[in-house]
Design a protein around this motif. Structure first.
Motif, PDB file in Angstrom:
ATOM      1  N   GLU A  34      37.351 -79.256 -58.011  1.00  0.00           N
ATOM      2  CA  GLU A  34      36.116 -79.417 -57.256  1.00  0.00           C
ATOM      3  C   GLU A  34      35.105 -78.366 -57.690  1.00  0.00           C
ATOM      4  O   GLU A  34      35.463 -77.254 -58.049  1.00  0.00           O
ATOM      5  CB  GLU A  34      36.399 -79.288 -55.758  1.00  0.00           C
ATOM      6  N   LYS A  35      33.822 -78.703 -57.648  1.00  0.00           N
ATOM      7  CA  LYS A  35      32.790 -77.803 -58.164  1.00  0.00           C
ATOM      8  C   LYS A  35      32.704 -76.487 -57.402  1.00  0.00           C
ATOM      9  O   LYS A  35      32.218 -75.488 -57.930  1.00  0.00           O
ATOM     10  CB  LYS A  35      31.431 -78.498 -58.170  1.00  0.00           C
ATOM     11  N   ASP A  36      33.171 -76.489 -56.143  1.00  0.00           N
ATOM     12  CA  ASP A  36      33.099 -75.258 -55.356  1.00  0.00           C
ATOM     13  C   ASP A  36      34.383 -74.441 -55.428  1.00  0.00           C
ATOM     14  O   ASP A  36      34.527 -73.434 -54.737  1.00  0.00           O
ATOM     15  CB  ASP A  36      32.775 -75.581 -53.893  1.00  0.00           C
ATOM     16  N   PHE A  37      35.343 -74.873 -56.294  1.00  0.00           N
ATOM     17  CA  PHE A  37      36.622 -74.161 -56.351  1.00  0.00           C
ATOM     18  C   PHE A  37      36.440 -72.730 -56.861  1.00  0.00           C
ATOM     19  O   PHE A  37      36.942 -71.779 -56.253  1.00  0.00           O
ATOM     20  CB  PHE A  37      37.613 -74.908 -57.248  1.00  0.00           C
ATOM     21  N   ILE A  38      35.749 -72.568 -57.996  1.00  0.00           N
ATOM     22  CA  ILE A  38      35.594 -71.235 -58.580  1.00  0.00           C
ATOM     23  C   ILE A  38      34.827 -70.295 -57.650  1.00  0.00           C
ATOM     24  O   ILE A  38      35.270 -69.151 -57.424  1.00  0.00           O
ATOM     25  CB  ILE A  38      34.925 -71.314 -59.968  1.00  0.00           C
ATOM     26  N   PRO A  39      33.682 -70.715 -57.074  1.00  0.00           N
ATOM     27  CA  PRO A  39      33.005 -69.831 -56.127  1.00  0.00           C
ATOM     28  C   PRO A  39      33.895 -69.434 -54.951  1.00  0.00           C
ATOM     29  O   PRO A  39      33.895 -68.275 -54.521  1.00  0.00           O
ATOM     30  CB  PRO A  39      31.798 -70.660 -55.663  1.00  0.00           C
ATOM     31  N   TYR A  40      34.663 -70.403 -54.425  1.00  0.00           N
ATOM     32  CA  TYR A  40      35.569 -70.090 -53.314  1.00  0.00           C
ATOM     33  C   TYR A  40      36.657 -69.119 -53.756  1.00  0.00           C
ATOM     34  O   TYR A  40      36.997 -68.171 -53.038  1.00  0.00           O
ATOM     35  CB  TYR A  40      36.211 -71.375 -52.771  1.00  0.00           C
ATOM     36  N   PHE A  41      37.195 -69.356 -54.952  1.00  0.00           N
ATOM     37  CA  PHE A  41      38.237 -68.501 -55.498  1.00  0.00           C
ATOM     38  C   PHE A  41      37.744 -67.060 -55.628  1.00  0.00           C
ATOM     39  O   PHE A  41      38.410 -66.108 -55.204  1.00  0.00           O
ATOM     40  CB  PHE A  41      38.683 -69.057 -56.850  1.00  0.00           C
ATOM     41  N   MET A  42      36.564 -66.866 -56.207  1.00  0.00           N
ATOM     42  CA  MET A  42      36.032 -65.524 -56.410  1.00  0.00           C
ATOM     43  C   MET A  42      35.723 -64.852 -55.077  1.00  0.00           C
ATOM     44  O   MET A  42      35.959 -63.646 -54.900  1.00  0.00           O
ATOM     45  CB  MET A  42      34.780 -65.559 -57.286  1.00  0.00           C
ATOM     46  N   LEU A  43      35.192 -65.622 -54.129  1.00  0.00           N
ATOM     47  CA  LEU A  43      34.891 -65.079 -52.807  1.00  0.00           C
ATOM     48  C   LEU A  43      36.173 -64.638 -52.099  1.00  0.00           C
ATOM     49  O   LEU A  43      36.231 -63.541 -51.509  1.00  0.00           O
ATOM     50  CB  LEU A  43      34.165 -66.130 -51.960  1.00  0.00           C
ATOM     51  N   ALA A  44      37.206 -65.468 -52.172  1.00  0.00           N
ATOM     52  CA  ALA A  44      38.478 -65.131 -51.536  1.00  0.00           C
ATOM     53  C   ALA A  44      39.119 -63.917 -52.187  1.00  0.00           C
ATOM     54  O   ALA A  44      39.651 -63.035 -51.504  1.00  0.00           O
ATOM     55  CB  ALA A  44      39.429 -66.335 -51.611  1.00  0.00           C
ATOM     56  N   ALA A  45      39.062 -63.855 -53.522  1.00  0.00           N
ATOM     57  CA  ALA A  45      39.653 -62.721 -54.237  1.00  0.00           C
ATOM     58  C   ALA A  45      38.950 -61.423 -53.858  1.00  0.00           C
ATOM     59  O   ALA A  45      39.603 -60.407 -53.585  1.00  0.00           O
ATOM     60  CB  ALA A  45      39.572 -62.951 -55.745  1.00  0.00           C
ATOM     61  N   GLU A  46      37.620 -61.453 -53.854  1.00  0.00           N
ATOM     62  CA  GLU A  46      36.873 -60.237 -53.495  1.00  0.00           C
ATOM     63  C   GLU A  46      37.179 -59.813 -52.066  1.00  0.00           C
ATOM     64  O   GLU A  46      37.476 -58.634 -51.797  1.00  0.00           O
ATOM     65  CB  GLU A  46      35.369 -60.481 -53.663  1.00  0.00           C
ATOM     66  N   LYS A  47      37.104 -60.741 -51.130  1.00  0.00           N
ATOM     67  CA  LYS A  47      37.323 -60.438 -49.708  1.00  0.00           C
ATOM     68  C   LYS A  47      38.747 -59.962 -49.440  1.00  0.00           C
ATOM     69  O   LYS A  47      38.973 -58.951 -48.771  1.00  0.00           O
ATOM     70  CB  LYS A  47      37.009 -61.686 -48.877  1.00  0.00           C
ATOM     71  N   ASN A  48      39.723 -60.698 -49.962  1.00  0.00           N
ATOM     72  CA  ASN A  48      41.122 -60.377 -49.680  1.00  0.00           C
ATOM     73  C   ASN A  48      41.548 -59.057 -50.313  1.00  0.00           C
ATOM     74  O   ASN A  48      42.207 -58.234 -49.667  1.00  0.00           O
ATOM     75  CB  ASN A  48      42.036 -61.500 -50.168  1.00  0.00           C
ATOM     76  N   TYR A  49      41.176 -58.855 -51.578  1.00  0.00           N
ATOM     77  CA  TYR A  49      41.547 -57.604 -52.237  1.00  0.00           C
ATOM     78  C   TYR A  49      40.852 -56.406 -51.588  1.00  0.00           C
ATOM     79  O   TYR A  49      41.441 -55.339 -51.432  1.00  0.00           O
ATOM     80  CB  TYR A  49      41.195 -57.664 -53.726  1.00  0.00           C
ATOM     81  N   ARG A  50      39.584 -56.583 -51.211  1.00  0.00           N
ATOM     82  CA  ARG A  50      38.862 -55.484 -50.565  1.00  0.00           C
ATOM     83  C   ARG A  50      39.552 -55.093 -49.252  1.00  0.00           C
ATOM     84  O   ARG A  50      39.765 -53.911 -48.982  1.00  0.00           O
ATOM     85  CB  ARG A  50      37.409 -55.876 -50.299  1.00  0.00           C
TER      86      ARG A  50
END
Length: 285
Positions: free
Chosen positions: A134-150
């Motif tokens: 899905e076109k929003d997969f990468i944006p969601y992935f990057m947002l989740a990675a930044e939020k979760n790791y932070r």
């Protein structure tokens, strides 16, 4: 005279209590277990991170993650890292399917790591199966990675390799300047000596065009590793020379890295970039 004894006892208790508090505050922080129930599983899990991030030994890293799981078959985060590191697509698909029913069996902090790892495996599987996400997969992935790791590293600031992943995400989202500033600001004095953070600072400096500084840091990194059989110094030099368009030096270093570990994903990518540049220079585009 009879009153002095309780006073002495009280003073002794107070002094002992203060000493215990001092010892406790100066003690090394407890090792985070990521839900593993076995010390050997934790050891090889951390060894897997060390091998891949510090030394670029992707093949040995995969073996270390597998060994971690062999010591604890219920180690969900360990299994997820095997899924992230393996190049075997059917195995990766099977591991991804196993993660869904087990995602609620880990702690809240471990779920932060598990979600990002699950998304990474999903991305790898789609790529290898040639499935369009899905076109929003990468944006969601990057947002989740930044939020979760932070969230995770603020709760567990001594977990160096998740912090390393976080800084890589910052680079992908915001660019090398913010990532480099974050690397300097977020790492502890002890973490600043860890090979990954030294080599990645050189990578970020080269991304910013500071090639002389990047090569100087790379020299320090190489001197610290001091082992011609470790791939990462060659990968670091090769990546810097590639950005400088010094293709012969880039080629010799990347080829050496791939000779030491053919499974080094970033070395493979750099090799492809070198070949593409050479094709253009030779008029074969």
């Amino acid at each position: 005279m009879s009153l002095k004894y309780p006073i002495y006892v009280l003073v002794f208790i107070l002094l002992t209590s203060c000493k215990q508090k001092q010892n406790k505050s100066s003690a090394e922080p407890a090792v985070y277990t990521y839900g593993a129930k076995n010390d050997s599983a934790v050891f090889y899990f951390n060894k897997g991170w060390e091998l891949i991030l510090d030394y670029g030994q992707w093949t040995l890293s995969d073996k270390a993650f597998r060994k971690a799981v062999s010591f604890d078959s219920t180690f969900v985060i360990g299994k997820a890292l095997v899924g992230k590191s393996t190049t075997n697509l059917p195995e990766r698909i099977e591991i991804l399917n196993d993660l869904y029913p087990n995602k609620n069996k880990v702690s809240e902090d471990d779920q932060l790591i598990l979600e990002v790892t699950r998304l990474t495996i999903e991305l790898f599987n789609a790529r290898d199966q040639k499935i369009k996400l899905e076109k929003d997969f990468i944006p969601y992935f990057m947002l989740a990675a930044e939020k979760n790791y932070r969230t995770f590293i603020h709760r567990h600031p001594n977990e160096s390799y998740i912090k390393a992943e976080y800084i890589e995400v910052l680079n992908a989202v915001y660019g090398p300047k913010i990532a480099l500033d974050s690397l300097h600001n977020l790492t502890t004095t002890k973490q600043k000596k860890i090979p990954f953070f030294i080599s990645y600072s050189a990578t970020l400096e080269s991304d910013l065009g500071n090639f002389e500084k990047a090569l100087s840091i790379a020299d320090d990194f190489n001197a610290q590793i001091n082992d011609p059989n470790i791939p990462q110094p060659y990968v670091l030099y090769g990546s810097i020379y590639l950005k400088m368009d010094s293709l012969p030096l880039a080629t010799s270093n990347i080829d050496k890295a791939l000779q030491l570990d053919p499974n080094h994903i970033f070395a493979q990518r750099f090799k492809n970039q070198i070949n593409n540049k050479l094709k253009i220079l030779n008029g074969n585009d």
